[in-house]
Design a protein around this motif. Structure first.
Motif, PDB file in Angstrom:
ATOM      1  N   TRP A   1       5.296  14.614   1.442  1.00  0.00           N
ATOM      2  CA  TRP A   1       4.177  13.873   0.871  1.00  0.00           C
ATOM      3  C   TRP A   1       3.566  12.894   1.858  1.00  0.00           C
ATOM      4  O   TRP A   1       4.261  12.225   2.621  1.00  0.00           O
ATOM      5  N   THR A   2       2.281  12.805   1.791  1.00  0.00           N
ATOM      6  CA  THR A   2       1.509  11.774   2.480  1.00  0.00           C
ATOM      7  C   THR A   2       0.602  11.154   1.416  1.00  0.00           C
ATOM      8  O   THR A   2       0.468  11.713   0.320  1.00  0.00           O
ATOM      9  N   PRO A   3      -0.023  10.047   1.714  1.00  0.00           N
ATOM     10  CA  PRO A   3      -0.955   9.479   0.733  1.00  0.00           C
ATOM     11  C   PRO A   3      -2.067  10.454   0.335  1.00  0.00           C
ATOM     12  O   PRO A   3      -2.593  10.372  -0.766  1.00  0.00           O
ATOM     13  N   GLU A   4      -2.376  11.400   1.196  1.00  0.00           N
ATOM     14  CA  GLU A   4      -3.452  12.348   0.920  1.00  0.00           C
ATOM     15  C   GLU A   4      -3.018  13.527   0.058  1.00  0.00           C
ATOM     16  O   GLU A   4      -3.834  14.135  -0.632  1.00  0.00           O
TER      17      GLU A   4
ATOM     18  N   GLN B   1       5.965   4.817   0.133  1.00  0.00           N
ATOM     19  CA  GLN B   1       5.991   6.270   0.004  1.00  0.00           C
ATOM     20  C   GLN B   1       6.170   6.933   1.365  1.00  0.00           C
ATOM     21  O   GLN B   1       6.938   7.874   1.506  1.00  0.00           O
ATOM     22  N   LEU B   2       5.513   6.419   2.378  1.00  0.00           N
ATOM     23  CA  LEU B   2       5.666   6.972   3.724  1.00  0.00           C
ATOM     24  C   LEU B   2       7.086   6.770   4.242  1.00  0.00           C
ATOM     25  O   LEU B   2       7.654   7.665   4.885  1.00  0.00           O
TER      26      LEU B   2
ATOM     27  N   TRP C   1       4.079  11.309  -8.427  1.00  0.00           N
ATOM     28  CA  TRP C   1       5.047  11.062  -7.358  1.00  0.00           C
ATOM     29  C   TRP C   1       5.964   9.898  -7.675  1.00  0.00           C
ATOM     30  O   TRP C   1       7.145   9.930  -7.337  1.00  0.00           O
ATOM     31  N   LYS C   2       5.459   8.864  -8.317  1.00  0.00           N
ATOM     32  CA  LYS C   2       6.308   7.715  -8.643  1.00  0.00           C
ATOM     33  C   LYS C   2       7.363   8.095  -9.679  1.00  0.00           C
ATOM     34  O   LYS C   2       8.511   7.654  -9.579  1.00  0.00           O
TER      35      LYS C   2
ATOM     36  N   GLU D   1       0.824  -1.208   0.000  1.00  0.00           N
ATOM     37  CA  GLU D   1       0.000   0.000   0.000  1.00  0.00           C
ATOM     38  C   GLU D   1       0.858   1.257   0.000  1.00  0.00           C
ATOM     39  O   GLU D   1       1.700   1.410  -0.863  1.00  0.00           O
ATOM     40  N   ASP D   2       0.664   2.141   0.957  1.00  0.00           N
ATOM     41  CA  ASP D   2       1.379   3.420   0.986  1.00  0.00           C
ATOM     42  C   ASP D   2       2.656   3.375   1.818  1.00  0.00           C
ATOM     43  O   ASP D   2       3.298   4.407   2.009  1.00  0.00           O
TER      44      ASP D   2
ATOM     45  N   ARG E   1       0.152  13.723  -1.914  1.00  0.00           N
ATOM     46  CA  ARG E   1       1.214  13.508  -2.910  1.00  0.00           C
ATOM     47  C   ARG E   1       0.678  13.798  -4.316  1.00  0.00           C
ATOM     48  O   ARG E   1      -0.500  13.597  -4.608  1.00  0.00           O
TER      49      ARG E   1
END
Length: 148
Positions: free
Chosen positions: A109-112, A40-41, A118-119, A36-37, A114
């Motif tokens: 960045w956060t999942p909310e 990124q986190l 972002w990738k 999941e996230d 970003r």
């Protein structure tokens, strides 16, 4: 005293190389495999943590290398130290111009919040980082050659 500076500089740069190799070839691969996230986190957290430390490490490495070059100018291997310092300066310039802008965005960045790309930005950071790692490995190699 010069011998201590030579060894200390080589160790400091060598440890920096080890950390950056670990980021490039171990940590980021682990982060990218998280579900999941999580990846990124983890990258955001790593960007905050290492982003606070690495400027001092990079600039400190340049300063230590420059001190070695000046103090050991008349000794064999001084040319290798100068090359190493030049490469470390290149790594700092690369960092400031290419990596830091992406890192400064990514560490917030956060999942909310970003961005949609972002990738792609992360992959671009990774590509620049691989080149920077090659540059600092070369610098470390020249320091080791100068040391021996």
């Amino acid at each position: 005293m010069l011998n201590a500076l030579e060894v200390f500089t080589t160790v400091v740069v060598g440890l920096m190389v080890g950390v950056e190799l670990s980021v490039a070839f171990v940590m980021n691969r682990i982060f990218d495999a998280l579900p999941e996230d999580g990846g990124q986190l983890a990258r955001s957290h790593g960007g905050r943590m290492l982003g606070a430390l690495m400027p001092f490490w990079y600039i400190g490495s340049v300063l230590l290398g420059a001190a070695w070059a000046v103090a050991g100018w008349s000794r064999p291997g001084a040319g290798f130290v100068v090359i190493a310092v030049a490469l470390l300066i290149v790594s700092v310039i690369m960092s400031v111009l290419l990596l830091v802008p992406i890192n400064n965005r990514g560490k917030t960045w956060t999942p909310e919040n970003r961005p949609a790309d972002w990738k792609e930005q992360t992959k671009r950071w990774d590509s620049y980082h691989y080149v920077r790692v090659a540059v600092i490995v070369a610098a470390f190699t020249f320091l080791v050659i100068a040391l021996v």
